[in-house]
Design a protein around this motif. Structure first.
Motif, PDB file in Angstrom:
ATOM      1  N   VAL A 142       0.847  -1.193   0.000  1.00 34.31           N
ATOM      2  CA  VAL A 142       0.000   0.000   0.000  1.00 34.31           C
ATOM      3  C   VAL A 142       0.883   1.243   0.000  1.00 34.31           C
ATOM      4  CG1 VAL A 142      -1.728   1.285   1.316  1.00 34.31           C
ATOM      5  CG2 VAL A 142      -1.881  -1.213   1.158  1.00 34.31           C
ATOM      6  N   GLU A 143       0.491   2.254  -0.764  1.00 37.89           N
ATOM      7  CA  GLU A 143       1.227   3.521  -0.805  1.00 37.89           C
ATOM      8  C   GLU A 143       0.238   4.674  -0.687  1.00 37.89           C
ATOM      9  OE1 GLU A 143       3.525   3.520  -4.404  1.00 37.89           O
ATOM     10  OE2 GLU A 143       5.019   2.115  -3.613  1.00 37.89           O
ATOM     11  N   PRO A 144       0.446   5.576   0.309  1.00 38.69           N
ATOM     12  CA  PRO A 144       1.546   5.567   1.268  1.00 38.69           C
ATOM     13  C   PRO A 144       1.300   4.593   2.415  1.00 38.69           C
ATOM     14  CG  PRO A 144       0.113   7.434   1.708  1.00 38.69           C
ATOM     15  CD  PRO A 144      -0.422   6.771   0.464  1.00 38.69           C
ATOM     16  N   ASP A 145       2.395   4.087   2.953  1.00 41.18           N
ATOM     17  CA  ASP A 145       2.352   3.221   4.125  1.00 41.18           C
ATOM     18  C   ASP A 145       3.737   3.229   4.755  1.00 41.18           C
ATOM     19  OD1 ASP A 145       1.815   1.006   5.998  1.00 41.18           O
ATOM     20  OD2 ASP A 145       0.066   0.631   4.725  1.00 41.18           O
ATOM     21  N   TYR A 146       3.917   2.422   5.773  1.00 40.80           N
ATOM     22  CA  TYR A 146       5.121   2.454   6.581  1.00 40.80           C
ATOM     23  C   TYR A 146       6.385   2.370   5.730  1.00 40.80           C
ATOM     24  CZ  TYR A 146       8.249   1.468  10.485  1.00 40.80           C
ATOM     25  OH  TYR A 146       9.280   1.517  11.395  1.00 40.80           O
ATOM     26  N   PHE A 147       7.368   3.201   6.052  1.00 38.70           N
ATOM     27  CA  PHE A 147       8.547   3.376   5.207  1.00 38.70           C
ATOM     28  C   PHE A 147       9.329   2.083   4.975  1.00 38.70           C
ATOM     29  CE2 PHE A 147      10.936   3.090   9.057  1.00 38.70           C
ATOM     30  CZ  PHE A 147      12.272   2.926   8.714  1.00 38.70           C
ATOM     31  N   ALA A 148       9.331   1.160   5.942  1.00 34.23           N
ATOM     32  CA  ALA A 148      10.166  -0.037   5.824  1.00 34.23           C
ATOM     33  C   ALA A 148       9.573  -1.092   4.893  1.00 34.23           C
ATOM     34  CB  ALA A 148      10.407  -0.653   7.197  1.00 34.23           C
ATOM     35  N   ASN A 200      -2.649  -0.599   9.867  1.00 33.74           N
ATOM     36  CA  ASN A 200      -3.987  -0.147  10.229  1.00 33.74           C
ATOM     37  C   ASN A 200      -4.052   0.077  11.733  1.00 33.74           C
ATOM     38  OD1 ASN A 200      -6.750   0.456  10.026  1.00 33.74           O
ATOM     39  ND2 ASN A 200      -7.338  -1.684  10.287  1.00 33.74           N
ATOM     40  N   PRO A 201      -4.198   1.347  12.181  1.00 34.95           N
ATOM     41  CA  PRO A 201      -4.270   2.596  11.434  1.00 34.95           C
ATOM     42  C   PRO A 201      -3.041   2.808  10.555  1.00 34.95           C
ATOM     43  CG  PRO A 201      -4.892   2.973  13.720  1.00 34.95           C
ATOM     44  CD  PRO A 201      -4.325   1.582  13.636  1.00 34.95           C
ATOM     45  N   ASN A 202      -3.280   3.493   9.440  1.00 28.41           N
ATOM     46  CA  ASN A 202      -2.217   3.683   8.479  1.00 28.41           C
ATOM     47  C   ASN A 202      -1.158   4.641   9.019  1.00 28.41           C
ATOM     48  OD1 ASN A 202      -1.333   5.781   6.084  1.00 28.41           O
ATOM     49  ND2 ASN A 202      -1.296   3.653   5.401  1.00 28.41           N
ATOM     50  N   ASN A 203       0.088   4.222   8.864  1.00 25.96           N
ATOM     51  CA  ASN A 203       1.242   5.077   9.132  1.00 25.96           C
ATOM     52  C   ASN A 203       1.828   5.389   7.752  1.00 25.96           C
ATOM     53  OD1 ASN A 203       3.731   6.185   9.761  1.00 25.96           O
ATOM     54  ND2 ASN A 203       4.426   4.490  11.040  1.00 25.96           N
ATOM     55  N   PRO A 204       1.651   6.629   7.249  1.00 26.09           N
ATOM     56  CA  PRO A 204       1.737   7.891   7.976  1.00 26.09           C
ATOM     57  C   PRO A 204       0.455   8.700   8.127  1.00 26.09           C
ATOM     58  CG  PRO A 204       2.270   8.271   5.703  1.00 26.09           C
ATOM     59  CD  PRO A 204       1.936   6.810   5.817  1.00 26.09           C
ATOM     60  N   THR A 205      -0.679   8.293   7.560  1.00 18.79           N
ATOM     61  CA  THR A 205      -1.816   9.205   7.458  1.00 18.79           C
ATOM     62  C   THR A 205      -2.732   9.197   8.671  1.00 18.79           C
ATOM     63  OG1 THR A 205      -3.301   7.599   6.423  1.00 18.79           O
ATOM     64  CG2 THR A 205      -1.804   8.818   4.962  1.00 18.79           C
ATOM     65  N   GLY A 218      -6.775   7.516  14.101  1.00 24.49           N
ATOM     66  CA  GLY A 218      -6.048   6.691  15.047  1.00 24.49           C
ATOM     67  C   GLY A 218      -4.564   6.969  14.929  1.00 24.49           C
ATOM     68  N   GLY A 219      -3.795   6.491  15.903  1.00 27.40           N
ATOM     69  CA  GLY A 219      -2.351   6.700  15.872  1.00 27.40           C
ATOM     70  C   GLY A 219      -1.969   8.117  16.255  1.00 27.40           C
ATOM     71  N   SER A 220      -0.735   8.495  15.943  1.00 21.39           N
ATOM     72  CA  SER A 220      -0.243   9.815  16.346  1.00 21.39           C
ATOM     73  C   SER A 220       0.499  10.507  15.203  1.00 21.39           C
ATOM     74  CB  SER A 220       0.680   9.682  17.566  1.00 21.39           C
ATOM     75  OG  SER A 220       1.764   8.806  17.290  1.00 21.39           O
ATOM     76  N   TYR A 221      -0.058  10.385  13.991  1.00 16.73           N
ATOM     77  CA  TYR A 221       0.603  10.960  12.823  1.00 16.73           C
ATOM     78  C   TYR A 221      -0.295  11.929  12.074  1.00 16.73           C
ATOM     79  CZ  TYR A 221       3.944   7.187  13.561  1.00 16.73           C
ATOM     80  OH  TYR A 221       4.867   6.346  14.112  1.00 16.73           O
ATOM     81  N   LEU A 222       0.317  13.020  11.596  1.00 12.61           N
ATOM     82  CA  LEU A 222      -0.299  13.926  10.631  1.00 12.61           C
ATOM     83  C   LEU A 222       0.513  13.844   9.355  1.00 12.61           C
ATOM     84  CD1 LEU A 222      -0.893  17.173  12.764  1.00 12.61           C
ATOM     85  CD2 LEU A 222      -2.650  15.608  11.928  1.00 12.61           C
ATOM     86  N   PHE A 223      -0.175  13.871   8.222  1.00 15.78           N
ATOM     87  CA  PHE A 223       0.518  13.726   6.934  1.00 15.78           C
ATOM     88  C   PHE A 223      -0.003  14.780   5.952  1.00 15.78           C
ATOM     89  CE2 PHE A 223       1.701  11.051   3.090  1.00 15.78           C
ATOM     90  CZ  PHE A 223       3.069  11.058   3.346  1.00 15.78           C
TER      91      PHE A 223
END
Length: 412
Positions: free
Chosen positions: A132-138, A186-191, A334-339
């Motif tokens: 999935v894009e965008p998703d976790y960098f690794a 899920n929740p998506n990192n970074p959004t 969810g999570g703690s990210y803003l994108f």
């Protein structure tokens, strides 16, 4: 450059989240405008575990593990049996599906370690992996490291309403074209968007139809904001042998420093992960494993307070960024990210990231780390001191205005 050199060059961790890189003014190629905006430095590339107290009882549990000595230090490769038993029971309740502590779960050195092991246990040379894009960098980096083949699937998070925005047609095409692994968060990192129940149902149905393995990173599935529903893939119809879920105590619980993660699901994949762990790290740090005895067992009011405090920071930062003309942003569920996606600037987004560090004392992660089409976005981890985070984002807004492309109105 030989194949090994190329493989490690493609890991490209210079701008990876949490990676402190010292830059000079020359690093921005002379593109900087104006002077420094003074303020307390804030590193939004990772959460500040000092901003929130660790989960209650964590230190005492760690010390108890230390006092047990060798029996705790040298656990089996899967992890301490008693710890796995307690965690398996709690995770079964949390995810809505029971699991076996002896076969279905492994304790790992952080969730990053779990992701590495899960990918290593499912991806070989030529394996097609839906990412999935965008998703976790690794995710993308690990597919390439294991010589897999990337098959991108779009997450149209900015235009989706009531759902994460996964392109299910692309996902089905990826499976139809031979992708046998799907990896997503899920929740998506970074959004910070959360997949709807319909999307999770569709993922389970499609993966089952094509016999694909799903690796789902659920690190922030406990940090959900008011009224937000969450659907666990383990509670769906996807066969147990086709799923690995990843969780662990981290930013939400302020326990990142213990480097703890758990992966659970397919017994056969867990077995392969244990074999790989045996030659990579032997086991998760033995004394640290004892901290899992307090995870998922915190008082209800503690977790409720943790969520409310993160939500308050989120809302204050959105209030600032929402006034920035041309900036696109979806409120995290969810999570703690803003994108946020930046407006058009006079410098390239990567140079703006450098300008933020040099001129505003603010470290963010460039969006391109999460997918090639997100080069115009930046990621904030707002698990920070509230006051410092607000002041830092005000400086970000000021710097966006400084570098904004200004259109000259043409006369009639």
């Amino acid at each position: 450059m030989n194949s090994i050199q190329r493989k490690f060059a493609e890991l490209a961790t210079e701008n990876a989240p949490g990676q402190e890189v010292r830059l000079t003014a020359q690093a921005a190629d002379g593109a900087l405008l104006g002077g420094v905006i003074e303020g307390r430095p804030v590193d939004f590339s990772h959460g500040d575990v000092d901003a929130f107290l660790p989960a209650p009882g964590a230190l005492e549990a760690f010390l108890e593990g230390y006092r047990r000595g060798g029996s705790q230090a040298y656990t089996e490769y899967l992890g301490d049996a008693a710890v796995r038993g307690a965690v398996a029971e709690r995770l079964g309740i949390f995810t809505g599906a029971p699991l076996s502590a002896t076969e279905d779960l492994i304790v790992t050195p952080g969730t990053q370690g779990a992701l590495f092991l899960a990918m290593g246990a499912t991806v070989a040379s030529g394996t097609k992996v839906a990412v999935v894009e965008p998703d976790y960098f690794a995710n993308r980096k690990l597919v390439r490291f294991f010589d897999g083949v990337l098959v991108p699937v779009e997450l149209d998070y900015l235009r989706a309403a009531g759902r994460a925005g996964l392109n299910l047609d692309q996902l089905e095409s990826a499976f139809r074209d031979g992708a046998r692994v799907l990896v997503f968060s899920n929740p998506n990192n970074p959004t910070g968007v959360v997949y709807s129940d319909d999307e999770i149902d569709a993922i389970a149905r499609l993966a089952g139809k094509f016999g694909a393995t799903v690796i789902v990173d659920q690190l922030y599935s406990r940090l959900l904001y008011a009224g937000q529903a969450y659907s666990h893939l383990r509670a769906k119809s996807l066969a147990r042998e086709n799923l690995i879920a990843i969780m662990g105590p981290s930013k939400t619980e302020s326990l990142s420093g213990f480097r703890l993660g758990v992966a659970f699901g397919s017994a056969s994949i867990v077995e392969r992960m244990a074999k790989l762990q045996a030659i990579v790290s032997l086991r998760a740090a033995g004394y640290s494993q004892a901290v899992l005895n307090v995870w998922l067992a915190e008082p209800d009011d503690w977790m409720r307070d943790r969520i409310q405090r993160h939500q308050a920071i989120r809302d204050d930062l959105i209030a600032i960024l929402g006034k920035v003309d041309g900036l696109a942003l979806r409120k995290p569920e969810g999570g703690s990210y803003l994108f946020p996606r930046l407006p058009e600037l006079t410098i390239a987004p990567i140079d703006f990231v450098r300008a933020l560090r040099l001129q505003a004392g603010v470290t963010v992660t460039p969006g391109v780390e999460f997918g090639p089409h997100s080069f115009g976005s930046i990621r904030f981890n707002y698990s920070q001191d509230h006051e410092a985070a607000v002041a830092a984002v005000e400086r970000v807004a000021a710097l966006i205005d400084r570098y904004r492309v200004r259109r000259v109105a043409r006369s009639a």
